[in-house]
Scaffold this motif. Structure first.
Motif, PDB file in Angstrom:
ATOM      1  N   ARG A   6      -0.361   2.825  -7.811  1.00 50.33           N
ATOM      2  CA  ARG A   6      -0.059   1.901  -6.806  1.00 50.33           C
ATOM      3  C   ARG A   6      -0.111   2.247  -5.486  1.00 50.33           C
ATOM      4  N   ILE A   8      -0.105   1.261  -1.692  1.00 52.38           N
ATOM      5  CA  ILE A   8       0.607   0.349  -0.651  1.00 52.38           C
ATOM      6  C   ILE A   8       0.575   0.617   0.660  1.00 52.38           C
ATOM      7  N   CYS A  74      -3.799   8.926  -5.349  1.00 49.44           N
ATOM      8  CA  CYS A  74      -4.425   8.083  -6.654  1.00 49.44           C
ATOM      9  C   CYS A  74      -4.976   9.312  -7.341  1.00 49.44           C
ATOM     10  N   ASP A  79       2.385   6.872  -7.200  1.00 45.80           N
ATOM     11  CA  ASP A  79       2.515   5.553  -6.376  1.00 45.80           C
ATOM     12  C   ASP A  79       3.027   5.943  -5.086  1.00 45.80           C
ATOM     13  N   LYS A 103      -3.200  -2.041  -1.971  1.00 43.54           N
ATOM     14  CA  LYS A 103      -2.677  -3.423  -1.716  1.00 43.54           C
ATOM     15  C   LYS A 103      -1.976  -3.175  -0.299  1.00 43.54           C
ATOM     16  N   THR A 168       2.665  -8.638  -8.282  1.00 43.46           N
ATOM     17  CA  THR A 168       2.434  -8.924  -9.777  1.00 43.46           C
ATOM     18  C   THR A 168       1.777 -10.116 -10.228  1.00 43.46           C
TER      19      THR A 168
END
Length: 170
Positions: A6, A8, A74, A79, A103, A168
């Motif tokens: 993830r 962000i 990645c 994360d 995101k 989510t």
């Protein structure tokens, strides 16, 4: 590239709380945290300290470095949360080169709230009403399709909780 990590981006103008919220979010996610301000060149820091806004050319190498941080995480399937102003869509597009499934949490606030925050925070190379106004003029706010937008007047805890719930559900 693996999309299981993830990645962000916490974005917004100076005074929006990117670093604080980013750290809180990284802790909640058990993710690494990177503050983009720590990776500006000495020339960029000097320029901002003098009250001079950065231009696109000033940001080019910096954004590429941040994109590489996303790419590395990645590939390592780790994360990461990066706090970065990412004022323009094309800046965010550079960051997405390192993390196509990036995101984004956009911290939105009024000029008055942001200026009040800047005037009460401790030493930082970014200071002044002129610099804030420059960032607000440069800002290309992401729309709801590009980012989860939350108001900076929420508490940091509420922002993190709301972002994770919305993340989510997407």
């Amino acid at each position: 590239m693996n999309d299981s990590a993830r990645c962000i981006l916490v974005m917004g103008v100076s005074g929006s709380g990117k670093s604080h919220i980013g750290r809180e979010l990284a802790t909640a996610m058990d993710a690494d945290f990177i503050d983009a301000d720590d990776h500006h060149s000495p020339l960029n820091v000097a320029k901002m300290t003098r009250g001079e806004p950065l231009g696109d050319e000033d940001r080019k190498e910096w954004l590429t470095t941040l994109s590489e941080f996303f790419r590395h995480h990645c590939l390592q399937e780790r994360d990461v949360v990066i706090a970065c102003s990412a004022l323009k869509k094309r800046y965010r597009d550079v960051l997405r080169q390192g993390a196509p499934a990036l995101k984004i949490l956009y911290l939105r606030g009024s000029r008055e709230v942001l200026l009040e925050r800047l005037n009460t925070r401790g030493a930082h190379f970014f200071a002044g009403e002129r610099m804030l106004d420059s960032q607000l003029q440069t800002l290309e706010p992401p729309d709801d399709d590009e980012a989860i937008c939350l108001d900076v007047r929420y508490s940091p805890k509420a922002i993190v909780e709301r972002f994770l719930v919305q993340l989510t559900s997407r």
